[in-house]
Design an enzyme around this catalytic site. Structure first.
Site, mmCIF file in Angstrom:
data_model
loop_
_atom_site.group_PDB
_atom_site.id
_atom_site.type_symbol
_atom_site.label_atom_id
_atom_site.label_comp_id
_atom_site.label_asym_id
_atom_site.label_seq_id
_atom_site.Cartn_x
_atom_site.Cartn_y
_atom_site.Cartn_z
ATOM 1 N N GLY D 148 2.689 -4.720 -1.568
ATOM 2 C CA GLY D 148 2.589 -3.414 -0.933
ATOM 3 C C GLY D 148 1.362 -3.335 -0.044
ATOM 4 C CB CYS D 149 0.623 -1.121 2.812
ATOM 5 S SG CYS D 149 1.262 0.426 2.132
#
Lengths: 345, 345, 345, 345
Positions: D148-149
């Site tokens: 994920g970011c």
């Protein structure tokens, strides 16, 4: 091909650095800066760290011919007119992103720029670097006057109609809208965040220096002196120019007929993308790229055409077109180094 | 004066709540909402917490006459045309912020709104609520069709010239630019942050429903049918409209002459502020206020005037003008509740 | 009550003008400016045209006592420390929006502001104008040191917990985020639109001058010297501050228990709005208003509380709190002139 | 290398298209879309016109092995967990940009995602694709769970300290700030321009699904179960994530000592750029690029370190890291196709 970049610390300059970094056949060999000589570029622009790490040097002309092949000027108005001739005289080809050599008339330069005109001998050598329109002249030029951002969007939007005498040249109105990066990196209330954000301003009504530049080209395509109404607006965004252009049709033509004509006109030109009917381009759709996207609407109620032409002001409106001209001057495919996809969203 | 607000959960509705909260002579007594009845307004809009805490009710018409004195409609197009007549028939004065009763021609309503037209009997009763232009009719009206945002900025900008036949009505071009709040609170790609931010779009070329509204008023002031070119743009900001308007002068007049004429025209009208020569208004300079600021430039090179007219689309372009009309209808000072200073920066 | 405003041309100054314009009991009588004396305020800020039209005068102290009752300083750090005492000595009550009189320790002032400290005699007279916390002292003060924007949001967010020893004062971390107007109207790369838009920066890590201001108040509430970690970020928006505050709970308490405690603490304070569970405030929900909105989340997994405190930096963080203090000093209802609804959206 | 892209119409998908277009060794051969099958990609995204013109097909699995070599999933949570195994079983290597295969614990997936967990057999095959940390595992993987970011920015920022036990793992607080593109292209009030612009919001306090992802990796590096405080904020910008991370130092180390340690840790990793002392990265300095820039500040007053880690959420936080993993899986130079200069300004 080794490039000398003069004025590397402005937005035009770092955009040249970005584009030339991707270019397989040319590279920035040296950078000159009058204001920041002695500094390293990555200390001014940390985004360049580990990619481009170079010192900015003071301007020197002697022996430069042995070190570089071409000079780009990304300097403010009034600088290249005295500096560029020296490089040209040393046999270097020059591409000037400023407005100094764009106007063939000294009177107009002085009236609109409020500066003394450059030497006419050099002005005469200068080729106006609107790549899609003057490719042959550009190929053989030693001095390119790279077009302004608004004129690029405006002229690419208007010339197909003007050339074929489809519009009445006395009725041209250009409503220009620009992001703030067009004003450069110099500071002032006109680029102050709190004054610009969530705000929309019109500026320089009737006195913008791009007016004579636009008119010079339009006049050469019409059979008469063309005067335009040209209004510029500052939009709260960083990049992007949109010119919404209005003109009366001599004889009514449908939107589709006009689109066909534009597609024909730009058939061989990959950087101009003509949209299909009902599809009007937005500035973000060319963000970071060298495209000029054009949409058209012909109104049967008023007999008037509306042309929407968008570019990234720092790419097709400045550094990208300069690289496109470099490609032309060297006989390379004009797309070299310029075919990246717009950054969206 | 007790107000019933229908459609309190859109941006027009909450701006009415904000403005009427400051109004010493009127207050929002009840709020109806079809979509969110049963909810409290502060649960939808937390910024209202502790200030306005009220439930949203379902729409009921019986006995309403005993409870409120006036009804504001802040509903989407197509709602008030069937709902408003019922309130009117119960003897309540109505102010409609939607476009349903603005167009006198049923054909035009149906052609531009793509909806069946409202009952002509009610349309005939409707007074177009452009406060500065029709104050006498508004004072006596039972049904106010509150003007659209673009038409307000455009008409206040154009009428001084059109009335005195100073411009050629066949040459009018309006380049409109709006913040995103004009599109309301409904969701879609057209209001999606990542699609709009750092972007500039033109939209609805040639088909915007404000075109017939503008033309209806212009035609009534000219001695001829007026058709305009009107282009709208979405600017990455929340509030504010700028209309940049172009027209050919019948006989050349200087910028100062035109300014004098505007100042004369709006002499008694505190919400229209005409700028002095060289001073062009920006949208933020009217932010959150009921002002319409106008700047002018007359170009001797082209014989054309450029008019820049700015408003806050949610105030003078919607809720503020509705309150101004309420003031007129009740014989109050038109400034009542509306004299706040624009929020700057 | 006649006000003299010194430094009317910055953002704090024009926000005072905006708020005092709506105040029924006080008005700006005179404005002094060192940099722009001789200019009219509406020529600097066209949004004030027709509403506030006044000249900016040079600073004069003689006879001022006969002309005004109170002086507001909206000047940069380092100005009021030498100027304000002269007005105070003439018997005028002074409210200073700058940081000059906030720190009781001369050493800390000099260490953090990098300026020579103000005269201690005046520093001792100064009352820290955090309205909700020190109302009694403010009522009797002659010299108010109006709190900084970050300290206001931070302290209102933390003091209910610190006072009751619910959190461990050695664990306080404040992650502050501000709009750009907090940096004032002076120009530089740090407020340049193209550098700030579509960007997020942290700045002044470990050296922000609001650190000792926050610690001074926290220390007075704890039984020990409190040192905090405080990081500031520049957010691409004009107005608004959010402080996200973290601390370890001494003993676990649920979110609802903490909310109850805050509601109790701020029971008599209309400008602090405590949100219910699950509702965390956003900066726009206080835009243009004097509210401080607080949301809470207590995490059973980590035993840590997260407090989100938002204000409009120019209102509750500057001019609004100054007016609130003016109200306190004069025995007026603290809400006088300050109860407008936030401008949303 | 021919790529099948599933979910090409979201922002992760078009960013993959943009990056792979520049990749010399891989290309998007086919695109599947459940929602928009039958449409051409350039009709959804006009910026792709003339560059990538391809139809979106319905999902088909038979014979796919003969047509493509690798499958990218840019689909919302919950899609790939049932779809991906079928492609894997056909012998295709898969890179999943969604969160479906990131959590090794089914209980945690179900608790935080509120969805039924994927098949454990496939979860066990999945390699967490944090390129700099797990390069060897990635090289041999058939199924990459692309991080994920927020976890990417957080973990790259924290792991050098955690691995060497320099910080106390019980004191980790992560204040995350993201641009709006992280929320994808789906519409709702949470991505509505007028609600987000000129606003700052905290969201999902204590319940963000990236919390278990971060903790899973941190726990594997510490000698104990690590729980973090993690707060996310929505910043009014399109691209960019900044994680401001706080932790207590076990023994005080100076900023320069920490920087040296980071430089050592990332010595062989060109996409992580550690800033020198006093230089804290801003999100725009990695805009459009695959870099993660890290700045550090160690505070002797509090014994705490502040780490600022920035990435472009759509590149290093999604599509760029996916391409980096593709490079690893194929034994190519990890920089292939990824070395563009950030777009600045």
């Amino acid at each position: 091909m080794k490039i000398l970049l003069i004025g590397g610390t402005g937005y035009g300059g770092i955009e040249l650095i970005r584009l030339l970094h991707h270019h397989p056949l040319a590279e920035v060999e040296m950078m000159y800066s009058s204001s920041q000589a002695g500094t390293d570029i990555q200390d001014i622009y940390p985004h360049l760290q580990t990619i481009v790490e170079k010192p900015l040097d003071t301007i020197q002309i002697t022996d430069i011919k042995n070190q570089v092949d071409c000079v780009f000027f990304a300097t403010p108005a009034g600088v290249s007119k005295s500096l560029l001739p020296q490089f040209l005289d040393h046999g270097l080809r020059c591409i000037d992103l400023s407005g100094d050599f764009r106007l063939q008339s000294s009177e107009k330069y002085e009236a609109w720029y409020k500066l003394s005109a450059p030497d006419e001998a050099y002005v005469k050598q200068a080729v106006y670097g609107l790549s899609e329109i003057y490719p042959n002249q550009i190929r053989n030029a030693s001095l390119i006057a790279n077009p302004g951002c608004y004129p690029t969007a405006t002229l690419l939007g208007l010339l197909p109609l003007l050339e074929q005498q489809i519009i009445d040249p006395t009725t041209i109105i250009i409503d220009g809208k620009s992001g703030v990066s067009g004003a450069g990196r110099s500071t002032g209330l006109g680029t102050h965040y709190s004054e610009i954000n969530e705000n929309l301003k019109a500026y320089k009504l009737g006195v913008h220096q791009h007016i004579p530049e636009i008119e010079q080209v339009l006049t050469s395509f019409a059979n008469e002196e063309v005067n335009v109404t040209f209004t510029t607006h500052l939009v709260p965004m960083t990049r992007g120019i949109m010119c919404t252009i209005y003109a009366n049709l001599q004889d009514y033509k449908s939107t589709q007929e006009l689109i066909d004509l534009y597609k024909q006109f730009y058939n061989e030109h990959p950087f101009v993308r003509v949209r299909k009917e009902g599809n009007i381009p937005a500035t973000k759709e060319v963000y970071g790229s060298n495209f000029c996207d054009i949409g058209l609407y012909s109104d049967p109620r008023t007999g008037r055409v509306t042309i929407v032409s968008v570019i990234d002001n720092l790419v097709k409106g400045a550094a990208g077109q300069a690289v496109q001209n470099l490609n032309l001057m060297n006989g390379w495919d004009i797309r070299t180094g310029l075919l990246s996809i717009p950054v969206y969203p």
